[in-house]
Scaffold this motif. Structure first.
Motif, PDB file in Angstrom:
ATOM      1  N   ASP A 184       7.746  -0.236  12.942  1.00 47.99           N
ATOM      2  CA  ASP A 184       7.297  -1.144  12.831  1.00 47.99           C
ATOM      3  C   ASP A 184       6.123  -0.711  11.312  1.00 47.99           C
ATOM      4  OD1 ASP A 184       8.613  -2.596  14.309  1.00 47.99           O
ATOM      5  OD2 ASP A 184       7.004  -3.064  15.372  1.00 47.99           O
ATOM      6  N   GLY A 185       5.399   0.101  11.559  1.00 44.19           N
ATOM      7  CA  GLY A 185       4.451   0.620  10.651  1.00 44.19           C
ATOM      8  C   GLY A 185       5.390   1.148   9.142  1.00 44.19           C
ATOM      9  N   LEU A 186       6.192   1.952   9.552  1.00 43.49           N
ATOM     10  CA  LEU A 186       7.052   2.472   8.480  1.00 43.49           C
ATOM     11  C   LEU A 186       7.576   1.287   7.656  1.00 43.49           C
ATOM     12  CD1 LEU A 186       8.221   5.869   9.916  1.00 43.49           C
ATOM     13  CD2 LEU A 186       6.657   5.402   7.933  1.00 43.49           C
ATOM     14  N   GLY A 187       8.088   0.474   8.415  1.00 41.73           N
ATOM     15  CA  GLY A 187       9.003  -0.452   7.934  1.00 41.73           C
ATOM     16  C   GLY A 187       8.196  -1.542   7.093  1.00 41.73           C
ATOM     17  N   LYS A 188       6.868  -1.518   7.187  1.00 43.42           N
ATOM     18  CA  LYS A 188       5.957  -2.464   6.373  1.00 43.42           C
ATOM     19  C   LYS A 188       5.343  -1.857   5.063  1.00 43.42           C
ATOM     20  CE  LYS A 188       5.143  -5.625   9.932  1.00 43.42           C
ATOM     21  NZ  LYS A 188       5.713  -6.947   9.335  1.00 43.42           N
ATOM     22  N   ILE A 189       5.514  -0.463   5.006  1.00 50.20           N
ATOM     23  CA  ILE A 189       4.865   0.056   3.568  1.00 50.20           C
ATOM     24  C   ILE A 189       5.413  -0.654   2.372  1.00 50.20           C
ATOM     25  CG2 ILE A 189       4.763   2.362   2.386  1.00 50.20           C
ATOM     26  CD1 ILE A 189       5.065   3.797   4.855  1.00 50.20           C
ATOM     27  N   PRO A 190       4.785  -0.974   1.424  1.00 51.85           N
ATOM     28  CA  PRO A 190       5.352  -1.938   0.333  1.00 51.85           C
ATOM     29  C   PRO A 190       6.425  -1.080  -0.638  1.00 51.85           C
ATOM     30  CG  PRO A 190       3.059  -2.076   0.409  1.00 51.85           C
ATOM     31  CD  PRO A 190       3.305  -1.075   1.561  1.00 51.85           C
ATOM     32  N   ARG A 191       7.276  -1.733  -0.986  1.00 51.03           N
ATOM     33  CA  ARG A 191       8.521  -0.941  -1.841  1.00 51.03           C
ATOM     34  C   ARG A 191       8.025  -0.500  -2.913  1.00 51.03           C
ATOM     35  NH1 ARG A 191      13.702  -4.680  -2.907  1.00 51.03           N
ATOM     36  NH2 ARG A 191      13.528  -4.711  -0.883  1.00 51.03           N
ATOM     37  N   ASP A 192       7.130  -1.382  -3.813  1.00 49.66           N
ATOM     38  CA  ASP A 192       6.550  -0.956  -4.944  1.00 49.66           C
ATOM     39  C   ASP A 192       5.778   0.495  -5.011  1.00 49.66           C
ATOM     40  OD1 ASP A 192       4.471  -2.147  -3.723  1.00 49.66           O
ATOM     41  OD2 ASP A 192       3.678  -3.456  -5.266  1.00 49.66           O
ATOM     42  N   LEU A 193       4.965   0.408  -4.000  1.00 45.53           N
ATOM     43  CA  LEU A 193       4.366   1.960  -3.471  1.00 45.53           C
ATOM     44  C   LEU A 193       5.381   3.156  -3.419  1.00 45.53           C
ATOM     45  CD1 LEU A 193       1.618   3.285  -3.140  1.00 45.53           C
ATOM     46  CD2 LEU A 193       1.884   2.878  -0.635  1.00 45.53           C
ATOM     47  N   ILE A 194       6.345   2.942  -2.855  1.00 47.11           N
ATOM     48  CA  ILE A 194       7.631   4.098  -2.558  1.00 47.11           C
ATOM     49  C   ILE A 194       8.045   4.338  -3.964  1.00 47.11           C
ATOM     50  CG2 ILE A 194       9.655   4.551  -1.494  1.00 47.11           C
ATOM     51  CD1 ILE A 194       7.105   4.395   0.319  1.00 47.11           C
ATOM     52  N   GLU A 195       8.438   3.256  -4.705  1.00 45.50           N
ATOM     53  CA  GLU A 195       8.852   3.129  -5.915  1.00 45.50           C
ATOM     54  C   GLU A 195       7.925   4.215  -7.056  1.00 45.50           C
ATOM     55  OE1 GLU A 195      10.064  -0.803  -7.056  1.00 45.50           O
ATOM     56  OE2 GLU A 195      12.034  -0.483  -5.899  1.00 45.50           O
ATOM     57  N   SER A 196       6.765   3.693  -6.970  1.00 52.74           N
ATOM     58  CA  SER A 196       5.755   4.209  -7.889  1.00 52.74           C
ATOM     59  C   SER A 196       5.574   5.823  -7.525  1.00 52.74           C
ATOM     60  CB  SER A 196       4.403   3.419  -7.554  1.00 52.74           C
ATOM     61  OG  SER A 196       4.324   2.366  -8.189  1.00 52.74           O
ATOM     62  N   ALA A 197       5.580   6.084  -6.165  1.00 52.09           N
ATOM     63  CA  ALA A 197       5.459   7.598  -5.702  1.00 52.09           C
ATOM     64  C   ALA A 197       6.819   8.384  -6.236  1.00 52.09           C
ATOM     65  CB  ALA A 197       5.272   7.661  -4.165  1.00 52.09           C
ATOM     66  N   THR A 198       7.913   7.723  -6.180  1.00 53.74           N
ATOM     67  CA  THR A 198       9.128   8.394  -6.778  1.00 53.74           C
ATOM     68  C   THR A 198       9.109   8.520  -8.079  1.00 53.74           C
ATOM     69  OG1 THR A 198      10.314   7.285  -4.915  1.00 53.74           O
ATOM     70  CG2 THR A 198      11.635   8.230  -6.575  1.00 53.74           C
ATOM     71  N   ILE A 199       8.575   7.890  -8.676  1.00 56.43           N
ATOM     72  CA  ILE A 199       8.301   8.049 -10.530  1.00 56.43           C
ATOM     73  C   ILE A 199       7.374   8.855 -10.622  1.00 56.43           C
ATOM     74  CG2 ILE A 199       7.828   6.590 -12.459  1.00 56.43           C
ATOM     75  CD1 ILE A 199       8.719   4.308 -11.246  1.00 56.43           C
ATOM     76  N   ASP A 200       6.602   9.150  -9.840  1.00 58.42           N
ATOM     77  CA  ASP A 200       5.408  10.204 -10.089  1.00 58.42           C
ATOM     78  C   ASP A 200       6.003  11.577  -9.616  1.00 58.42           C
ATOM     79  OD1 ASP A 200       3.937   8.322 -11.479  1.00 58.42           O
ATOM     80  OD2 ASP A 200       2.767   7.982  -9.558  1.00 58.42           O
ATOM     81  N   GLY A 201       7.249  11.454  -9.094  1.00 57.14           N
ATOM     82  CA  GLY A 201       7.657  12.756  -8.521  1.00 57.14           C
ATOM     83  C   GLY A 201       7.235  13.202  -7.107  1.00 57.14           C
ATOM     84  N   VAL A 202       6.792  12.130  -6.332  1.00 58.12           N
ATOM     85  CA  VAL A 202       6.387  12.353  -4.951  1.00 58.12           C
ATOM     86  C   VAL A 202       7.421  11.926  -4.107  1.00 58.12           C
ATOM     87  CG1 VAL A 202       4.519  11.648  -3.127  1.00 58.12           C
ATOM     88  CG2 VAL A 202       3.650  12.093  -5.386  1.00 58.12           C
ATOM     89  N   ARG A 246       5.699  12.763   0.227  1.00 62.06           N
ATOM     90  CA  ARG A 246       5.580  11.491   0.367  1.00 62.06           C
ATOM     91  C   ARG A 246       5.202  11.109   1.794  1.00 62.06           C
ATOM     92  NH1 ARG A 246      10.391   7.712  -0.416  1.00 62.06           N
ATOM     93  NH2 ARG A 246      10.373   7.673   1.809  1.00 62.06           N
ATOM     94  N   PHE A 247       6.092  11.765   2.887  1.00 58.77           N
ATOM     95  CA  PHE A 247       5.672  11.408   4.251  1.00 58.77           C
ATOM     96  C   PHE A 247       4.620  11.756   4.653  1.00 58.77           C
ATOM     97  CE2 PHE A 247       6.114  12.912   8.690  1.00 58.77           C
ATOM     98  CZ  PHE A 247       6.514  11.943   9.280  1.00 58.77           C
ATOM     99  N   PHE A 248       3.868  12.993   4.399  1.00 55.95           N
ATOM    100  CA  PHE A 248       2.439  13.284   4.620  1.00 55.95           C
ATOM    101  C   PHE A 248       1.352  12.720   4.063  1.00 55.95           C
ATOM    102  CE2 PHE A 248       4.879  16.684   6.583  1.00 55.95           C
ATOM    103  CZ  PHE A 248       4.494  16.963   7.805  1.00 55.95           C
ATOM    104  N   THR A 249       1.552  12.407   2.644  1.00 58.68           N
ATOM    105  CA  THR A 249       0.412  11.950   1.809  1.00 58.68           C
ATOM    106  C   THR A 249       0.677  10.196   1.553  1.00 58.68           C
ATOM    107  OG1 THR A 249       1.957  12.050  -0.188  1.00 58.68           O
ATOM    108  CG2 THR A 249       0.485  13.761   0.186  1.00 58.68           C
ATOM    109  N   ILE A 250       1.631   9.793   1.844  1.00 56.64           N
ATOM    110  CA  ILE A 250       1.664   8.164   1.889  1.00 56.64           C
ATOM    111  C   ILE A 250       1.958   7.524   3.475  1.00 56.64           C
ATOM    112  CG2 ILE A 250       2.856   6.257   1.021  1.00 56.64           C
ATOM    113  CD1 ILE A 250       3.316   7.808  -1.585  1.00 56.64           C
TER     114      ILE A 250
END
Length: 394
Positions: A30-48, A53-57
């Motif tokens: 439930d917790g992982l399913g609610k992490i905002p999509r834009d945060l994941i996309e921003s991290a991916t763009i920044d190379g994380v 990403r698993f340990f830092t976000i």
């Protein structure tokens, strides 16, 4: 037998992992399913991405769910009675076993009270860190990405272990290992009038369904009210409740029945509610607490009172959560053992867990296997219906 698992610490550990791991999966999922999509996309763009990403976000954001689920499981294991007695034996005595033994022995009542107080203090202290973690507001727009091979393999192994045990139990409930043949004999036997005269299987199933249904509804209602009126005291109260020994609670409620002649089924329902409210509270907390503020603000304008706001705004959006939590509570109460075992009410109010235990205690293993499969089927059907209703709404 070949691995010498029974009546050992290994048996207790394996059973607790099997029994409690789905709770952890639900909390973290439930917790992982609610992490905002834009945060994941921003991290991916920044190379994380990936493990970093698993340990830092991911982990920092779902830490409250990890602690909530982990401490709940710790408490369940600490309060475990049936698993220890059935798979470990008397030589692996825990505090909960000592409490039940002290009360049922009769001559060591003061010891039972002392053990119960010590247990409450330990669990209260253990749960303090959870109160110190700040909840993070999460959305519900998580983008489902690709999963690497390692996690796919791990998930497959987990599913095999969880469902394989249940499936093997189901298959071997049809197998008579005394004669080495498959048979429906014991399914017919447990529903026969002669067998029910000694072991009230049918009555116990009906009683367990009724009590679990009533307790489930009441728990969901009160859990909702507690979360809506949340404060730190509420959190402390909830985790204090969950630290109460089932044995201690059972004997205390039974004396209320004796002293004030309160009907035993009312006593059992009250005890089960006290036991289950922290469970419903924990399952529903994240969803109700993080309900979209925009909808609530609009509801304040459009609705005349809190009841209308609940009926027209909150309930339509939370009904799947209510249903899921209700089924979780129903399943747990249906199989609850310690409280009703301590009260020794099988002759007055037979419940499925008590009747099943009596079968095992009297070496009715094949009959117990058939009865256990019936119980699993009842719970399974309820979950399937719940999932169907959820999918239909989606």
């Amino acid at each position: 037998k070949n691995f010498k698992i029974l009546y050992s610490v290994k048996a207790i550990l394996i059973a607790n992992v099997f029994y409690n791991s789905p709770i952890f999966v639900k909390y973290i999922g439930d917790g992982l399913g609610k992490i905002p999509r834009d945060l994941i996309e921003s991290a991916t763009i920044d190379g994380v991405s990936g493990i970093k990403r698993f340990f830092t976000i991911d982990i920092p954001l779902v830490l409250p769910q990890i602690l909530r689920g982990g401490l709940l499981i710790f408490t369940y294991c600490f309060l475990s009675f049936g698993i220890v007695m059935s798979l470990g034996g008397i030589r692996f005595t825990t505090l909960e076993v000592k409490i039940v033994s002290a009360f049922m022995g009769g001559s060591k009542f003061s010891y039972g009270i002392f053990y119960g107080f010590v247990q409450l203090l330990i669990l209260g202290f253990i749960n303090i860190p959870r109160l110190m973690v700040t909840e993070i507001s999460l959305s519900n727009d998580r983008k489902i990405g690709k999963t690497n091979f390692f996690f796919k393999l791990f998930s497959l192994i987990y599913l095999i272990l969880e469902y394989g045990i249940v499936l093997s139990s189901f298959v071997f409930s049809f197998f008579n290992y005394y004669i080495g043949k498959f048979s429906l004999k014991y399914y017919k036997l447990i529903f026969s009038s002669e067998f029910n005269g000694e072991y009230p299987v049918i009555t116990s199933i009906i009683n367990s369904i009724k009590i679990s249904f009533v307790v489930g509804l009441i728990v969901i209602f009160f859990s909702y009210l507690l979360i809506k009126n949340y404060n730190k005291f509420t959190e402390i109260l909830m985790f204090s409740y969950i630290g109460v020994s089932g044995g201690f609670l059972g004997i205390a409620l039974y004396y209320l029945n004796i002293s004030f002649n309160i009907p035993i089924y009312v006593i059992v329902i009250v005890g089960q509610i006290i036991t289950a409210i922290p469970i419903g509270y924990s399952f529903m907390y994240q969803h109700i607490k993080k309900f979209p503020k925009e909808l609530l603000e609009n509801a304040e304008i459009d609705c005349n009172n809190k009841l209308e706001k609940f009926i027209y705004v909150e309930f339509p959006n939370l009904k799947n959560i209510f249903l899921s939590a209700f089924l979780q509570v129903f399943a747990i109460i249906f199989g609850e053992f310690t409280l009703v075992y301590t009260m020794q009410i099988e002759d007055i109010l037979p419940l499925s867990s008590l009747v099943n235990y009596s079968m095992v205690a009297n070496k009715k293993y094949l009959e117990s296997a058939a009865f256990t499969t019936i119980i699993i089927m009842i719970i399974g059907i309820l979950f399937i219906i719940g999932e169907f209703l959820k999918k239909k709404e989606e």
